[in-house]
Design a protein around this motif. Structure first.
Motif, PDB file in Angstrom:
ATOM      1  N   ASP A  67      -4.077 -12.624  -1.660  1.00  0.00           N
ATOM      2  CA  ASP A  67      -3.387 -12.224  -0.425  1.00  0.00           C
ATOM      3  C   ASP A  67      -3.254 -13.393   0.558  1.00  0.00           C
ATOM      4  OD1 ASP A  67      -5.951 -12.510   0.563  1.00  0.00           O
ATOM      5  OD2 ASP A  67      -6.139 -10.455   1.280  1.00  0.00           O
ATOM      6  N   GLY A  68      -3.621 -14.589   0.114  1.00  0.00           N
ATOM      7  CA  GLY A  68      -3.497 -15.774   0.956  1.00  0.00           C
ATOM      8  C   GLY A  68      -4.737 -16.079   1.775  1.00  0.00           C
ATOM      9  N   GLY A  69      -5.778 -15.301   1.589  1.00  0.00           N
ATOM     10  CA  GLY A  69      -7.020 -15.525   2.322  1.00  0.00           C
ATOM     11  C   GLY A  69      -7.779 -16.737   1.806  1.00  0.00           C
ATOM     12  N   HIS A  70      -8.573 -17.327   2.686  1.00  0.00           N
ATOM     13  CA  HIS A  70      -9.377 -18.496   2.327  1.00  0.00           C
ATOM     14  C   HIS A  70     -10.765 -18.306   2.921  1.00  0.00           C
ATOM     15  CE1 HIS A  70     -10.298 -23.036   2.961  1.00  0.00           C
ATOM     16  NE2 HIS A  70     -10.770 -22.618   1.813  1.00  0.00           N
ATOM     17  N   ASP A  71     -11.754 -18.150   2.060  1.00  0.00           N
ATOM     18  CA  ASP A  71     -13.136 -17.994   2.497  1.00  0.00           C
ATOM     19  C   ASP A  71     -13.693 -19.378   2.827  1.00  0.00           C
ATOM     20  OD1 ASP A  71     -15.866 -17.618   2.809  1.00  0.00           O
ATOM     21  OD2 ASP A  71     -16.036 -16.236   1.110  1.00  0.00           O
TER      22      ASP A  71
END
Length: 92
Positions: free
Chosen positions: A39-43
């Motif tokens: 979903d384009g998230g970056h931890d």
């Protein structure tokens, strides 16, 4: 020669094939700690823990480097379609 402008009308992910068209995702497969999601998230915490943690040192040694310096990372930004060009210009 001046560099090409990297612009997008839709924000910082506008030139990302995954976020814009639902295709690609090479950066996800390149991340050794799965810090990037579909979903384009970056931890950023997982990313930072890898770069500054024991896993980075182990990864460096496994790949011929020195444990004291670690491996750094940036793998999600190399060998990907957007590394040196805007992939949206050629994607259909």
């Amino acid at each position: 020669m001046p560099p090409d402008a990297r612009i997008s009308a839709t924000g910082h992910t506008g030139n990302c094939l995954l976020c814009s068209k639902g295709i690609c995702g090479v950066c996800i497969t390149r991340c050794p700690v799965q810090a990037i999601s579909k979903d384009g998230g970056h931890d950023k915490i997982a990313c930072m823990n890898f770069v500054y943690g024991q896993a980075s040192r182990d990864f460096a040694v496994l790949n011929g480097g020195e444990a004291k310096s670690g491996a750094g990372c940036g793998l999600c930004q190399t060998k990907v379609p957007c590394e040196s060009r805007n992939p949206m210009r050629t994607a259909r």
